[in-house]
Design a protein around this motif. Structure first.
Motif, short mmCIF file in Angstrom:
data_model
loop_
_atom_site.label_atom_id
_atom_site.label_comp_id
_atom_site.label_asym_id
_atom_site.label_seq_id
_atom_site.Cartn_x
_atom_site.Cartn_y
_atom_site.Cartn_z
N ARG A 118 -39.87 31.41 -19.91
CA ARG A 118 -40.94 30.71 -19.21
C ARG A 118 -40.97 29.22 -19.54
O ARG A 118 -42.01 28.65 -19.88
CB ARG A 118 -42.29 31.37 -19.49
CG ARG A 118 -42.36 32.77 -18.87
CD ARG A 118 -43.60 33.52 -19.19
NE ARG A 118 -43.58 34.81 -18.47
CZ ARG A 118 -44.29 35.86 -18.82
NH1 ARG A 118 -45.06 35.82 -19.90
NH2 ARG A 118 -44.22 36.98 -18.12
N GLY A 119 -39.80 28.64 -19.47
CA GLY A 119 -39.68 27.20 -19.64
C GLY A 119 -39.53 26.72 -21.06
O GLY A 119 -39.38 25.51 -21.30
N LYS A 120 -39.56 27.63 -22.05
CA LYS A 120 -39.42 27.24 -23.44
C LYS A 120 -38.13 27.84 -24.00
O LYS A 120 -37.82 29.01 -23.77
CB LYS A 120 -40.62 27.77 -24.25
CG LYS A 120 -40.69 27.27 -25.68
CD LYS A 120 -42.01 27.70 -26.33
CE LYS A 120 -42.11 27.20 -27.77
NZ LYS A 120 -43.40 27.58 -28.40
N VAL A 121 -37.35 27.00 -24.73
CA VAL A 121 -36.06 27.43 -25.24
C VAL A 121 -36.19 27.83 -26.71
O VAL A 121 -36.81 27.12 -27.51
CB VAL A 121 -35.00 26.31 -25.09
CG1 VAL A 121 -33.65 26.78 -25.61
CG2 VAL A 121 -34.89 25.90 -23.63
N PHE A 122 -35.58 28.97 -27.06
CA PHE A 122 -35.60 29.47 -28.42
C PHE A 122 -34.18 29.62 -28.94
O PHE A 122 -33.31 30.16 -28.25
CB PHE A 122 -36.28 30.85 -28.48
CG PHE A 122 -37.73 30.85 -28.11
CD1 PHE A 122 -38.70 30.70 -29.08
CD2 PHE A 122 -38.11 31.01 -26.78
CE1 PHE A 122 -40.05 30.72 -28.75
CE2 PHE A 122 -39.45 31.02 -26.44
CZ PHE A 122 -40.43 30.88 -27.43
N ALA A 123 -33.97 29.15 -30.18
CA ALA A 123 -32.75 29.48 -30.92
C ALA A 123 -33.13 30.54 -31.93
O ALA A 123 -33.97 30.29 -32.81
CB ALA A 123 -32.18 28.26 -31.60
N ILE A 124 -32.54 31.71 -31.78
CA ILE A 124 -32.86 32.84 -32.67
C ILE A 124 -31.81 32.90 -33.76
O ILE A 124 -30.61 33.00 -33.47
CB ILE A 124 -32.92 34.15 -31.87
CG1 ILE A 124 -33.96 34.02 -30.75
CG2 ILE A 124 -33.27 35.32 -32.79
CD1 ILE A 124 -33.90 35.11 -29.72
#
Length: 331
Positions: free
Chosen positions: A232-238
């Motif tokens: 939803r428009g937010k980028v995550f580095a896991i």
């Protein structure tokens, strides 16, 4: 062992830390043991090793005396005082309020009377009013009040004061707009304090605890990106590491309002993106950095969290969900 060669003594807060301290070349005389809730085996280990116990309550004094009598070894003690003042603007306040730490200043004369009647080797006072402070004037004000208190309490002691532990409090910058402590601004005040204590108390040893200040900026936590996703428009580095390795960086170790530690990509690329760095744990608390601008990350990249030398692995819930523990490497 490395740090033991660079400092004049060690302070521990558990039997486990005591065991580590005793493996170094530090003299037992220069090791102290602070903290509430010391167990019987810890007190006995401290007495047998000949270190100094910073007592946190009158009952702890009585327990030490009983153990010393049983073992036949005389206990070295110092009285940890809970002062009536606090270290203003400290990240963690440890004085000036009801506290599990130390004996309330107004109760210390009574405790000293109890010590006189017991076969204990009273060595001095320990006053730790707060930590992680970046305001020089707040540190100076607390220092002046600490010296006043030590001199006042010393008048009720029946022995010479061998040492005065002034605590610590010197912080390191973690977040934007924070600036390092200016030691030059503190210098004159500390010199005045030392001179006054030496004059009033026949030259006791003066001790400061500088753990975070010495090691905080020296440590870096590194984790590896496993996946990168957009939601939803937010980028995550896991990543393969998170709050189970570095609870403080997640904001769950004393922060009231969560702020990002300084974070960087180990291999920097020209293209940047706004991204959040999260760990592999099944909780929204597992957040190492929230919406920061970093070089564009891909799986396999390394991310570094700076200012991680204090309250890192040892202050984190390593067994959370049984993920692998992190490694500590000295370079």
């Amino acid at each position: 062992a490395y740090m033991a060669n660079l400092v004049d003594g060690l302070d521990v807060a558990s039997g486990g830390e005591l065991s580590v301290a005793l493996t170094t070349n530090t003299s037992p005389r220069d090791i102290s043991f602070a903290g509430p809730g010391k167990q019987e085996w810890e007190l006995e280990a401290a007495i047998n090793a000949g270190i100094t116990v910073n007592v946190e309550s009158i009952s702890e004094v009585q327990r030490l005396a009983k153990i010393a009598e049983t073992t036949g070894n005389r206990a070295n003690i110092a009285v940890r005082v809970n002062p009536s003042f606090e270290l203003k603007t400290a990240g963690m306040k440890m004085g000036g309020r009801p506290s599990p730490f130390g004996i309330d200043a107004e109760q210390v004369p009574t405790v000293l009377d109890n010590i006189k009647s017991l076969d204990l080797n009273f060595r001095g006072f320990h006053i730790f009013s707060g930590s992680q402070n970046l305001r020089e004037q707040a540190i100076i004000e607390a220092l002046q009040k600490t010296v006043d208190l030590v001199i006042e309490l010393s008048a009720t002691a029946d022995h010479a004061i061998e040492f005065v532990n002034l605590g610590g409090g010197l912080g390191i910058p973690y977040f934007p707009a924070e600036k390092p402590i200016d030691l030059r601004e503190l210098g004159d005040s500390f010199e005045t304090a030392v001179n006054r204590l030496e004059s009033e108390l026949s030259k006791p040893e003066i001790i400061m605890e500088l753990g975070r200040y010495l090691v905080g900026e020296a440590g870096i936590y590194v984790c590896r990106v496993i996946d990168v996703k957009e939601s939803r428009g937010k980028v995550f580095a896991i990543c393969d590491g998170g709050l189970h390795h570095h609870l403080a960086a997640s904001g769950n170790f004393g922060q009231v309002i969560r702020k990002n530690y300084p974070v960087c990509a180990v291999k920097r690329k020209e293209k940047c993106q706004e991204i959040s760095i999260v760990g592999p744990l099944c909780t929204p608390l597992d957040l190492l950095a929230n919406q920061i601008n970093l070089s564009q990350l891909i799986p396999g990249d390394l991310v570094a969290v700076l200012q991680s030398g204090a309250y890192g692995k040892s202050a984190s819930p390593a067994r959370f969900l049984s993920h692998p523990e992190c490694l500590e490497v000295l370079i």
